[in-house]
Design a protein around this motif. Structure first.
Motif, mmCIF file in Angstrom:
data_model
loop_
_atom_site.group_PDB
_atom_site.id
_atom_site.type_symbol
_atom_site.label_atom_id
_atom_site.label_comp_id
_atom_site.label_asym_id
_atom_site.label_seq_id
_atom_site.Cartn_x
_atom_site.Cartn_y
_atom_site.Cartn_z
ATOM 1 N N HIS A 19 6.897 0.919 2.295
ATOM 2 C CA HIS A 19 7.095 2.304 1.877
ATOM 3 C C HIS A 19 8.085 3.003 2.817
ATOM 4 O O HIS A 19 8.950 3.776 2.376
ATOM 5 C CB HIS A 19 5.749 3.033 1.880
ATOM 6 N N HIS A 22 11.562 2.000 1.992
ATOM 7 C CA HIS A 22 11.992 2.698 0.779
ATOM 8 C C HIS A 22 12.538 4.077 1.131
ATOM 9 O O HIS A 22 13.623 4.477 0.667
ATOM 10 C CB HIS A 22 10.798 2.820 -0.180
ATOM 11 N N ILE A 69 5.212 -0.480 -4.273
ATOM 12 C CA ILE A 69 5.695 0.250 -3.105
ATOM 13 C C ILE A 69 4.592 1.124 -2.505
ATOM 14 O O ILE A 69 4.484 1.258 -1.277
ATOM 15 C CB ILE A 69 6.920 1.107 -3.482
ATOM 16 N N MET A 70 3.761 1.710 -3.340
ATOM 17 C CA MET A 70 2.669 2.569 -2.871
ATOM 18 C C MET A 70 1.430 1.779 -2.466
ATOM 19 O O MET A 70 0.509 2.337 -1.873
ATOM 20 C CB MET A 70 2.293 3.565 -3.965
#
Length: 293
Positions: A19, A22, A69-70
């Motif tokens: 994350h 990102h 991603i989370m």
């Protein structure tokens, strides 16, 4: 109703690293990531993989990419998922001038090493009953680390409860992620409560300027309490003024850089070299970490 799988600190911190990457690469939308993922064979011909379908890699929709991603799945990302997401982040960041150069597939071995370490620690922590309290993964929340203490045979603190004496915040994760492959390894290894890792984390934070250095002494204190003499010296110097602190930190990171070079650990050498550069850089206290593949 299905229950949410319990997560270990190692699992959550691996997700937090992904994350953090990102965000550090410009926070591309899931739709944009999906578009880039579909074009990876053309963008990176040296990617050692067949032209997998989106379904094969589990990256078939923007919604699923966002969940990975989370960390909303009950498992860590697979190796192919991680590689493709990192390449997509990097390409987006390069196009949008978030980074100067696209490092391409050269960064993937470092990321895969972090995933491998997170996987091993995740299994060991599950077997030892070390879990975090949160009912749902949330990279925006701090992760409480197990207390440093006598190691078990597996190298983990001897505890079966989610007790933590210190929490690693998203701000600190961001700092460590931007310090390169070893910074990410340090982030994941911190989930074991290893005192030496907490000391290395403290050095990275101490040398990164505000706001990243604000709680560096907290991690140094945890390492010192567990018997890391160099961390104790760090705490003493922090109370003796900026000049003494600068000299000691510089000496410590240079010594660790030398040891890493002698041990052929390029990632660690790079980490400590960057720490040293930040110590001597003019105005380091006002400078934020720069993105590093």
């Amino acid at each position: 109703m299905a229950t949410t799988p319990r997560r270990t600190p190692a699992h959550q911190l691996m997700i937090n690293c992904l994350h953090g990457a990102h965000i550090a690469h410009g926070r591309p939308s899931s739709a944009k990531i999906l578009d880039i993922v579909r074009r990876l064979p053309e963008l990176y011909p040296d990617l050692r993989a067949e032209r997998d379908t989106d379904r094969d890699t589990g990256l078939s929709s923007a919604g699923n990419i966002y969940k990975i991603i989370m960390g909303w799945h009950g498992c860590l990302p697979t190796a192919p998922q991680l590689s493709r997401l990192i390449l997509a982040f990097q390409h987006f960041a390069f196009v949008e001038r978030v980074i100067h150069d696209d490092p391409g597939t050269a960064t993937l071995p470092g990321w895969q090493a972090v995933l491998s370490e997170a996987t091993v620690l995740d299994i060991a922590q599950r077997n030892s009953g070390v879990f975090i309290d949160a009912t749902r993964p949330d990279p925006s929340q701090p992760v409480r680390l197990p207390a440093p203490g006598p190691a078990s045979a597996g190298g983990l603190p001897q505890t079966r409860t989610p007790v933590g004496v210190v929490a690693l915040s998203p701000v600190e994760v961001h700092c460590l992620v931007t310090l390169g492959p070893h910074g990410r390894k340090v982030t994941v290894r911190a989930s074991s409560g290893d005192p030496g890792t907490l000391y290395e984390m403290a050095l990275g934070l101490f040398t990164s300027g505000s706001p990243y250095n604000e709680r560096a002494a907290t991690f140094a204190a945890s390492a010192a309490a567990a018997g890391v003499a160099a961390a104790t010296d760090l705490l003493i110097a922090s109370e003796s003024g900026a000049a003494a602190m600068t000299q000691l930190v510089l000496g410590q990171v240079r010594a660790l850089e030398y040891a890493a070079v002698r041990g052929n650990d390029e990632d660690a050498a790079r980490y400590f070299s960057e720490c040293a550069a930040r110590v001597v850089r003019v105005g380091v206290k006002e400078q934020a970490p720069q993105l590093d593949g």
